[in-house]
Design an enzyme around this catalytic site. Structure first.
Site, PDB file in Angstrom:
ATOM      1  N   HIS A  57       0.831  -1.212   0.000  1.00 49.56           N
ATOM      2  CA  HIS A  57       0.000   0.000   0.000  1.00 49.56           C
ATOM      3  C   HIS A  57       0.870   1.270   0.000  1.00 49.56           C
ATOM      4  O   HIS A  57       0.957   1.932  -1.006  1.00 49.56           O
ATOM      5  CB  HIS A  57      -1.005   0.066   1.163  1.00 49.56           C
ATOM      6  CG  HIS A  57      -1.980  -1.067   1.169  1.00 49.56           C
ATOM      7  ND1 HIS A  57      -2.863  -1.288   0.140  1.00 49.56           N
ATOM      8  CD2 HIS A  57      -2.207  -2.059   2.081  1.00 49.56           C
ATOM      9  CE1 HIS A  57      -3.600  -2.363   0.410  1.00 49.56           C
ATOM     10  NE2 HIS A  57      -3.217  -2.851   1.565  1.00 49.56           N
ATOM     11  N   ASP A  63      -5.094  -7.982  -3.515  1.00 50.69           N
ATOM     12  CA  ASP A  63      -5.370  -7.795  -2.094  1.00 50.69           C
ATOM     13  C   ASP A  63      -6.718  -8.380  -1.668  1.00 50.69           C
ATOM     14  O   ASP A  63      -6.823  -9.574  -1.415  1.00 50.69           O
ATOM     15  CB  ASP A  63      -5.261  -6.299  -1.749  1.00 50.69           C
ATOM     16  CG  ASP A  63      -5.304  -6.007  -0.249  1.00 50.69           C
ATOM     17  OD1 ASP A  63      -5.291  -6.960   0.540  1.00 50.69           O
ATOM     18  OD2 ASP A  63      -5.327  -4.823   0.138  1.00 50.69           O
TER      19      ASP A  63
HETATM   20 ZN   LIG Z   1      -3.647  -6.841   2.478  1.00 51.53          ZN
END
Ligand SMILES: [Zn+2]
Length: 450
Positions: free
Chosen positions: A277, A328
């Site tokens: 991220h 994800d």
């Molecule tokens: Zn994750």
């Protein structure tokens, strides 16, 4: 030896695809990658290559999904109504986590990984933290959930890097795990390492790695234990980082520094580390990541879905961090969408176009992702690399008339027609050869949500 003739293939270091490329492989490795023409349109009449399988469209190296939580696939379409944020989504995710056992996880992960294979993903980085039974009681085999994931990837025909995540506390303040979170915890980092040390899969399609779930979930004084374990074994280390401003605020309140600084101070950053991220880093954080050679895995469709924000991808890349991509939470499983989102999100943020070249987006989806998962011999159509081939049709309603170089801005996962992993065909004519993906997704998700 197996031979394929790609109408177009995207070769390493090339700004755009090359027409008419003969690709040869033996024992799962590429032995020759030969352009047959000196450019221009594809040549007609290749009868002399009658034993080669024609690959109409654009053939790419295998795509690497560098960040996956397989069980989150069960949440797709179930969390999108109404208000909320990352934290309310997380409560729904915990409800599914509470239902899973090794059998139901095998079925769900097998279906989820097979969906990824259909999308051209040849290697998955599974950031795995659902380790134990209800209440945190270990299974008879304390790595039963890991074994289920390894088996699931084998059935789906994809390679797997099992990033075993240490998840020890509920917050930066060291709060104890509660409710479904107790299934994630090993007590402390030493016991985490003990459990992981006992898991030694020998299958060729799997490699191990380590993960620090986040600065929320691993106490500062135990970060070095996890990092040291990965370093000793020469394995990749991943960590969620600054997905949420609240994580930054909590870290500053407890430790007086940003999560990135905390990881840097405890030896977590480095060339074998991937930060996942990095949506809310400070300028100093970006420099710390880049100077240490830490990779950054962007997950734009999840960050979009969870209202996380837009990370400074171009600044991160320019600081020196290799970029990879992950789906994800699997709200979307489509690395073409993830790749173009890296560029398109920058456009939204800066109101300017043209931040990443198509070749840069290809690298993020392929060679850099594989490297982040510890497969330095995959992700390029180059002699000696693993024979992973992903062919995208250029004749669908989405891709017809699109120049091959524009595929990353036009194609979707549904345009993948053929997938070869380690020389073995896993997807042909857009169909998975061994898994009925829609049926298995439907049934395995029903089991854990009904
Ligand atoms: Zn994750």
């Amino acid at each position: 030896m197996t031979r394929w003739l790609a109408e177009y293939a995207w070769l390493p270091e090339h700004a755009e695809p090359t027409p008419d490329v003969l690709i040869e492989a033996t024992d799962g490795r590429l032995t020759a990658v030969t352009p047959l023409t000196g450019g221009g349109p594809p040549a007609a009449g290749v009868e002399v290559l009658g034993d080669a399988t024609r690959l109409p469209g654009l053939t790419l190296p295998g795509l690497a999904n560098a960040h996956s939580h397989a069980f989150h696939r069960a949440l797709r379409g179930r969390t999108h109504d109404g208000r909320g944020d990352f934290w309310s989504w997380r409560d729904l995710m915990y409800a599914v986590a509470a239902r899973l056992d090794p059998d139901s996880y095998l079925a769900l992960a097998r279906a989820a990984y097979a969906e990824m294979a259909l999308a051209g993903i040849t290697c998955v980085g599974e950031f795995h933290y659902l380790h134990h039974g209800p209440g945190g009681t270990p299974y008879d085999d304390p790595n039963a959930m890991s074994a289920a994931l390894v088996e699931a990837a084998a059935h789906a025909g994809v390679r797997l890097t099992l990033l075993d995540a240490a998840y020890l506390t509920a917050g930066v303040d060291g709060a104890e795990l509660v409710g479904p979170q107790r299934r994630f915890g090993d007590g402390d980092a030493l016991r985490w390492a003990e459990r992981v040390d006992a898991f030694r899969p020998t299958d060729g399609h799997v490699r191990l790695g380590a993960a620090v779930h986040s600065v929320r979930a691993v106490p500062a004084e135990q970060l070095a234990t996890v990092a040291g374990w990965a370093d000793r074994h020469g394995l990749p280390l991943h960590a969620h980082l600054s997905e949420q401003p609240a994580e930054n605020d909590a870290c500053r309140a407890v430790h007086g520094c940003t999560p990135t600084r905390l990881l840097a101070d405890h030896g977590v950053l480095g060339r074998h580390t991937t930060a996942v991220h990095a949506t809310h880093p400070t300028a100093a954080d970006v420099a710390l990541l880049g100077d240490s050679g830490t990779g950054v895995c962007l997950c734009p469709t999840t960050e979009r879905d969870l209202a996380d924000g837009i990370g400074p991808a171009r600044r991160i890349a320019e600081a020196g961090s290799p970029l990879s991509l992950g789906s994800d939470s699997h709200a979307v499983v489509d690395l073409f969408e993830e790749a173009r989102a890296v560029e398109l999100d920058e456009r939204l943020r800066t109101r300017r176009r043209g931040h990443f070249t198509a070749a840069e987006l290809l690298a993020a989806a392929t060679v850099t992702g594989h490297a982040a998962l510890g497969w330095g011999d995959a992700g390029r159509l180059a002699v000696g690399d693993r024979a992973d081939l992903v062919t995208v049709g250029l004749d669908s309603a989405r891709t017809a008339g699109v120049p091959p170089v524009g595929a990353f801005f036009a194609a979707t996962a549904a345009d993948v027609t053929q997938v070869v992993v380690d020389g073995r065909t896993v997807v042909a004519d857009g169909r998975h050869l061994t898994v009925d993906v829609p049926t298995e997704l439907r049934d395995s998700i029903a089991t854990v949500t009904s």
